[in-house]
Design a protein around this motif. Structure first.
Motif, short mmCIF file in Angstrom:
data_model
loop_
_atom_site.label_atom_id
_atom_site.label_comp_id
_atom_site.label_asym_id
_atom_site.label_seq_id
_atom_site.Cartn_x
_atom_site.Cartn_y
_atom_site.Cartn_z
N HIS A 212 45.24 1.66 -35.53
CA HIS A 212 46.40 1.69 -34.11
C HIS A 212 47.42 0.76 -34.65
N ASP A 214 49.79 -2.08 -32.28
CA ASP A 214 49.67 -2.76 -31.22
C ASP A 214 50.98 -2.76 -30.17
N GLN A 225 52.67 -8.48 -36.60
CA GLN A 225 51.35 -9.06 -36.09
C GLN A 225 50.96 -10.09 -37.21
N HIS A 359 46.16 -1.27 -38.14
CA HIS A 359 45.15 -1.97 -38.02
C HIS A 359 44.01 -1.71 -37.23
FE LIG Z 1 45.24 -4.32 -32.33
#
Ligand SMILES: [Fe+2]
Ligand SMILES: C[N+](C)(C)CCCC[C@H](N)C(=O)O
Ligand SMILES: O=C(O)CCC(=O)C(=O)O
Length: 391
Positions: A212, A214, A225, A359
């Protein structure tokens, strides 16, 4: 210079050694031909992009000209090509000069054929065979060429690693501050979490998480991220990485109409949290795939099946087709050969382009503490451009 007979529009001609132009006034627009590609320029556009001192402040790189007071039917009184410059004299006597190279580079037709950001799309084999080495903490913190190399890898692959970082939140913050600014969110500035359900989200459990992106429920999802696993006493918990653009390009090849549907239909993602300490209700609206309209280049994927909200932004006849398209993309994203599995260990910090690389994680047992943060995308890309990288 190779004049073109009898044309009423300016043409730019290019050979490998020099650029040649022939120019004439046209009632509507000048046209330039560059390596066989005709490029058309609008007169108002040309006046608007005048780089003379009174029109443009080259110290601040800002326009001084008031575009709102330009006559939209503007035409030059004369035009000429001198020493590789298109010279236009406007009514009232103002002169604008443009180098032909600048015009070719900045034309719509020119930009259409180049990537905004060159990338190497990967599956697990491609990434592993590239043998990208991780930056090392000491050199990374002190040496600009090491930071530049790291940013180049990050831009090309959408992931990059720094090794030998002290396993603390403070050092993780230092390593991210070396790259850019931290984007504070409801999860904090730097966060450090374990499977204690301290927040109303599956991330704070020991469960597996499918691939997915974020913060798909932000109007602008976080750009980068950062993860650093500070400790793990137990099993499982490997990190899954999948290049979303690689999968999306496969979809574009096999089924352009389904690719296009995922680009066109905006959908909603949502984050609702109502615990004692945290109240949040976020929604973000946008298509799964996002491309620049002028060159169709992908720039963002939003893919989070957990956080996808009620589907009510498309009519009945589209919904069936949307699920088919979404399934095709999911099939590409789930191909085992596209999965890169990495065990994050203390010392290894990963930076993930959250607009491109998905991720996930394996379920795990035991105490596992992960820290990290989000970075502001604009600042990361700006840092890269300041090093002369194309971002
Ligand atoms: Fe995540
Ligand atoms: C990374 N951190 C644990 C702070 C937040 C996790 C956010 C999880 C959320 N479902 C999402 O995918 O955006
Ligand atoms: O626990 C992990 O490895 C990652 C969890 C996750 O997806 C997240 O925090 O965004």
């Amino acid at each position: 210079m190779q004049p073109i007979a009898d044309t009423n529009a300016p043409f730019l001609y290019c050979t490998s050694t020099s650029i040649m132009i022939s120019c004439a006034l046209h009632v509507k627009s000048p046209e330039v031909s560059y390596e066989g590609t005709p490029m058309r320029f609008n007169y108002v556009w040309l006046r608007d992009h005048c780089r003379s001192a009174s029109s443009y402040n080259s110290a601040t790189h800002q326009r001084s000209l008031d575009t709102g007071s330009l006559e939209l039917t503007l035409r030059p009184e004369s035009s000429a090509v001198e020493d590789g410059q298109l010279v236009l004299t406007w009514p009232g006597g103002h002169v604008s000069e443009f180098s032909l190279g600048w015009l070719a580079e900045n034309s719509y037709e020119g930009r259409k054929t180049v990537m905004e950001q060159p990338r190497i799309l990967w599956n697990a084999n491609v990434y592993q065979n590239a043998r990208i080495s991780a930056a090392k903490w000491d050199k990374f913190m002190s040496c600009d060429s090491e930071l530049k190399k790291f940013l180049q890898n990050y831009l090309l692959y959408g992931i990059a690693f720094v090794d030998d970082v002290p396993a603390t939140v403070e050092a993780t913050e230092e390593v991210t501050r070396r790259v850019s600014l931290i984007r504070e969110t409801t999860y904090g500035r730097m966060w450090s979490f374990t499977s204690d359900f301290s927040r109303g989200d599956t991330a704070y459990s020991q469960l597996a998480l499918d691939r997915h992106t974020d913060t798909s429920y932000f109007q602008e999802p976080c750009g980068i991220q950062v993860f650093h696993c500070l400790r793990h006493e137990g099993s499982g918990g490997e990190t899954l990485l999948v290049d979303g653009f690689y999968a999306a390009e496969k979809l574009r090849q096999h089924s352009p109409e389904n690719f296009e549907l995922l680009c066109r239909v905006p959908i909603r993602h949502e984050y609702i949290e109502n615990t004692e300490n945290h109240q949040n209700h976020m929604t973000g609206i946008g298509p799964v795939l996002n491309v620049y309209p002028w060159n169709s280049e992908l720039y963002m994927i939003r893919y989070n099946n957990y956080d996808r909200s009620v589907m009510n932004t498309m009519p009945h006849d589209i919904i069936r087709r949307w699920y088919v398209a979404h399934r095709q993309l999911t099939t590409e994203l789930r191909r085992p050969e596209n999965e890169l599995w990495v065990k994050l260990t203390p010392g290894k910090v990963i930076f993930i382009d959250n607009w491109r690389v998905l991720h996930g994680r394996e379920s795990f047992t035991g105490l596992r503490q992960l820290c990290g943060c989000y970075l502001t995308r604009d600042d990361v890309l700006s840092a890269a451009r300041c090093f002369g990288l194309q971002a």
